[in-house]
Design a protein around this motif. Structure first.
Motif, PDB file in Angstrom:
ATOM      1  N   ILE A   1      -2.998   1.042  13.801  1.00  0.00           N
ATOM      2  CA  ILE A   1      -4.237   0.451  13.286  1.00  0.00           C
ATOM      3  C   ILE A   1      -4.660   1.270  12.074  1.00  0.00           C
ATOM      4  CG2 ILE A   1      -6.653  -0.069  13.776  1.00  0.00           C
ATOM      5  CD1 ILE A   1      -5.873  -0.268  16.750  1.00  0.00           C
ATOM      6  N   VAL A   2      -4.878   0.613  10.940  1.00  0.00           N
ATOM      7  CA  VAL A   2      -5.171   1.340   9.704  1.00  0.00           C
ATOM      8  C   VAL A   2      -6.438   0.815   9.041  1.00  0.00           C
ATOM      9  CG1 VAL A   2      -2.713   1.770   9.315  1.00  0.00           C
ATOM     10  CG2 VAL A   2      -3.798  -0.188   8.212  1.00  0.00           C
ATOM     11  N   SER A   3      -7.002   1.665   8.185  1.00  0.00           N
ATOM     12  CA  SER A   3      -8.138   1.261   7.360  1.00  0.00           C
ATOM     13  C   SER A   3      -8.352   2.302   6.275  1.00  0.00           C
ATOM     14  CB  SER A   3      -9.413   1.128   8.196  1.00  0.00           C
ATOM     15  OG  SER A   3     -10.507   0.733   7.382  1.00  0.00           O
ATOM     16  N   THR A   4      -8.836   1.882   5.114  1.00  0.00           N
ATOM     17  CA  THR A   4      -9.205   2.808   4.055  1.00  0.00           C
ATOM     18  C   THR A   4     -10.583   2.447   3.513  1.00  0.00           C
ATOM     19  OG1 THR A   4      -8.010   1.435   2.436  1.00  0.00           O
ATOM     20  CG2 THR A   4      -6.842   3.344   3.332  1.00  0.00           C
ATOM     21  N   TYR A   5     -11.411   3.469   3.334  1.00  0.00           N
ATOM     22  CA  TYR A   5     -12.726   3.327   2.694  1.00  0.00           C
ATOM     23  C   TYR A   5     -13.608   2.282   3.389  1.00  0.00           C
ATOM     24  CZ  TYR A   5     -10.999   6.107  -1.267  1.00  0.00           C
ATOM     25  OH  TYR A   5     -10.506   7.122  -2.071  1.00  0.00           O
TER      26      TYR A   5
ATOM     27  N   GLY B   1       1.005   5.019  20.132  1.00  0.00           N
ATOM     28  CA  GLY B   1       0.376   4.209  19.098  1.00  0.00           C
ATOM     29  C   GLY B   1      -0.696   5.031  18.397  1.00  0.00           C
ATOM     30  N   LYS B   2      -1.038   4.639  17.181  1.00  0.00           N
ATOM     31  CA  LYS B   2      -1.974   5.484  16.457  1.00  0.00           C
ATOM     32  C   LYS B   2      -2.934   4.715  15.565  1.00  0.00           C
ATOM     33  CE  LYS B   2       1.689   6.719  13.145  1.00  0.00           C
ATOM     34  NZ  LYS B   2       2.421   7.875  12.551  1.00  0.00           N
ATOM     35  N   VAL B   3      -4.019   5.406  15.257  1.00  0.00           N
ATOM     36  CA  VAL B   3      -5.040   4.948  14.322  1.00  0.00           C
ATOM     37  C   VAL B   3      -4.955   5.847  13.099  1.00  0.00           C
ATOM     38  CG1 VAL B   3      -7.509   4.622  13.930  1.00  0.00           C
ATOM     39  CG2 VAL B   3      -6.530   4.170  16.209  1.00  0.00           C
ATOM     40  N   VAL B   4      -4.816   5.242  11.917  1.00  0.00           N
ATOM     41  CA  VAL B   4      -4.742   6.008  10.676  1.00  0.00           C
ATOM     42  C   VAL B   4      -5.821   5.488   9.738  1.00  0.00           C
ATOM     43  CG1 VAL B   4      -3.306   6.776   8.761  1.00  0.00           C
ATOM     44  CG2 VAL B   4      -2.249   6.277  10.980  1.00  0.00           C
ATOM     45  N   PHE B   5      -6.893   6.252   9.603  1.00  0.00           N
ATOM     46  CA  PHE B   5      -8.030   5.856   8.777  1.00  0.00           C
ATOM     47  C   PHE B   5      -8.234   6.867   7.649  1.00  0.00           C
ATOM     48  CE2 PHE B   5     -10.644   3.427  12.240  1.00  0.00           C
ATOM     49  CZ  PHE B   5      -9.703   2.409  12.210  1.00  0.00           C
TER      50      PHE B   5
ATOM     51  N   LEU C   1      -3.522   5.688  -0.429  1.00  0.00           N
ATOM     52  CA  LEU C   1      -2.934   4.485   0.164  1.00  0.00           C
ATOM     53  C   LEU C   1      -1.488   4.734   0.582  1.00  0.00           C
ATOM     54  CD1 LEU C   1      -4.213   1.491  -2.017  1.00  0.00           C
ATOM     55  CD2 LEU C   1      -5.380   2.777  -0.223  1.00  0.00           C
ATOM     56  N   GLN C   2      -0.730   5.415  -0.265  1.00  0.00           N
ATOM     57  CA  GLN C   2       0.668   5.710   0.056  1.00  0.00           C
ATOM     58  C   GLN C   2       0.770   6.561   1.318  1.00  0.00           C
ATOM     59  OE1 GLN C   2       3.453   4.628  -1.224  1.00  0.00           O
ATOM     60  NE2 GLN C   2       2.916   3.784  -3.230  1.00  0.00           N
ATOM     61  N   GLU C   3      -0.138   7.518   1.468  1.00  0.00           N
ATOM     62  CA  GLU C   3      -0.114   8.391   2.645  1.00  0.00           C
ATOM     63  C   GLU C   3      -0.420   7.604   3.918  1.00  0.00           C
ATOM     64  OE1 GLU C   3       0.164  12.110   4.744  1.00  0.00           O
ATOM     65  OE2 GLU C   3       0.772  11.517   2.712  1.00  0.00           O
ATOM     66  N   VAL C   4      -1.405   6.709   3.851  1.00  0.00           N
ATOM     67  CA  VAL C   4      -1.727   5.882   5.015  1.00  0.00           C
ATOM     68  C   VAL C   4      -0.547   4.982   5.364  1.00  0.00           C
ATOM     69  CG1 VAL C   4      -3.223   4.036   5.889  1.00  0.00           C
ATOM     70  CG2 VAL C   4      -4.214   5.953   4.614  1.00  0.00           C
ATOM     71  N   ALA C   5       0.058   4.368   4.358  1.00  0.00           N
ATOM     72  CA  ALA C   5       1.216   3.510   4.594  1.00  0.00           C
ATOM     73  C   ALA C   5       2.377   4.307   5.181  1.00  0.00           C
ATOM     74  CB  ALA C   5       1.636   2.823   3.298  1.00  0.00           C
ATOM     75  N   HIS C   6       2.592   5.515   4.671  1.00  0.00           N
ATOM     76  CA  HIS C   6       3.677   6.366   5.159  1.00  0.00           C
ATOM     77  C   HIS C   6       3.503   6.698   6.637  1.00  0.00           C
ATOM     78  CE1 HIS C   6       6.680   9.543   5.272  1.00  0.00           C
ATOM     79  NE2 HIS C   6       5.754  10.382   5.732  1.00  0.00           N
TER      80      HIS C   6
ATOM     81  N   SER D   1      -2.697  -3.384   1.849  1.00  0.00           N
ATOM     82  CA  SER D   1      -1.940  -4.452   2.496  1.00  0.00           C
ATOM     83  C   SER D   1      -0.593  -4.680   1.821  1.00  0.00           C
ATOM     84  CB  SER D   1      -2.746  -5.760   2.464  1.00  0.00           C
ATOM     85  OG  SER D   1      -4.091  -5.549   2.797  1.00  0.00           O
ATOM     86  N   SER D   2      -0.589  -4.637   0.494  1.00  0.00           N
ATOM     87  CA  SER D   2       0.652  -4.902  -0.239  1.00  0.00           C
ATOM     88  C   SER D   2       1.708  -3.852   0.066  1.00  0.00           C
ATOM     89  CB  SER D   2       0.374  -4.961  -1.743  1.00  0.00           C
ATOM     90  OG  SER D   2      -0.122  -3.722  -2.218  1.00  0.00           O
ATOM     91  N   LEU D   3       1.290  -2.611   0.341  1.00  0.00           N
ATOM     92  CA  LEU D   3       2.231  -1.563   0.730  1.00  0.00           C
ATOM     93  C   LEU D   3       2.715  -1.765   2.162  1.00  0.00           C
ATOM     94  CD1 LEU D   3       0.401   1.598  -0.696  1.00  0.00           C
ATOM     95  CD2 LEU D   3       2.187   0.231  -1.795  1.00  0.00           C
ATOM     96  N   LEU D   4       1.806  -2.130   3.037  1.00  0.00           N
ATOM     97  CA  LEU D   4       2.151  -2.295   4.443  1.00  0.00           C
ATOM     98  C   LEU D   4       3.124  -3.444   4.667  1.00  0.00           C
ATOM     99  CD1 LEU D   4      -1.425  -1.787   5.921  1.00  0.00           C
ATOM    100  CD2 LEU D   4       0.486  -0.169   6.051  1.00  0.00           C
TER     101      LEU D   4
END
Length: 211
Positions: free
Chosen positions: A109-113, A138-142, A38-43, A60-63
């Motif tokens: 744009i992000v998403s995990t699992y 712009g980027k997608v980070v999944f 999660l930290q890596e996606v937020a970063h 979400s709480s990190l973002l």
């Protein structure tokens, strides 16, 4: 569009946060390093952020602490309620392909699992839609379970069966887990430059930057 899994999400909602912390041995490897993922996606996220499959609000709480603007989308009513209590803000009912677009420009744009709940055909539709939403840079980070190839996927299913992790084996066979080459091709076709980083034996982070 992943909506066939909503009832599963609703049943899982109350125990999801315990599962991701490794209390279930069968899924421990899937969620190994969960907080770091999660930290890596937020970063890797910046600017105005749109999150799909917000779940119980852990990413979400990190973002919320770093995004200029944030919008979370989640199809499970029970998970949305848990998130909204954590975050003290509303999430939106929707999924990767059907959602209310924010009034502001989207930078990440992000998403995990979650992206594995779409078939490869639906993933292609999503990549095309996100290409239209994002400007250059712009980027997608999944972050999701992805396999190097089909043989690696089959080997993981056999390994799960050999240690009697039958629920995990069934999940790997019935949900729409894809491979790195397929995912790379889907996003490159829509004008993205794609990179992957392995996070554990199941999960990779894909960062797709709009060219």
């Amino acid at each position: 569009m992943g909506r066939e899994f909503v009832e599963l999400f609703n049943r899982w909602a109350d125990n999801y946060d315990k599962t991701v912390q490794g209390v279930e041995e069968e899924y421990r490897a899937v969620f190994e390093g969960y907080d770091a993922i999660l930290q890596e996606v937020a970063h890797r996220s910046s600017g105005n952020v749109l999150e799909f499959g917000a779940g119980t609000g852990n990413l979400s709480s990190l973002l919320l602490h770093k995004a200029d603007k944030y919008m979370g989308v989640e199809p499970s009513e029970k998970m949305r309620k848990i998130s909204e209590e954590k975050l003290a803000m509303a999430l939106y009912d929707g999924d990767f392909l059907s959602f209310s677009k924010p009034s502001w420009p989207i930078h990440t744009i992000v998403s995990t699992y979650a992206f594995h709940h779409l078939t490869d055909k639906e993933k292609a539709q999503a990549a095309a839609a996100y290409s239209q939403l994002l400007s250059e840079g712009g980027k997608v980070v999944f972050a999701d379970t992805i396999f190097i190839n089909d043989d690696a996927k089959h080997d993981m299913i056999k390994k799960a069966e050999s240690v009697n992790y039958l629920n995990l084996a069934q999940d790997l066979q019935t949900e729409y887990y894809t491979t790195l080459p397929i995912l790379q091709t889907l996003f490159e076709t829509e004008g993205f430059t794609v990179d992957f980083k392995k996070m554990n034996s199941f999960v990779w982070i894909m960062e797709a930057v709009k060219s």
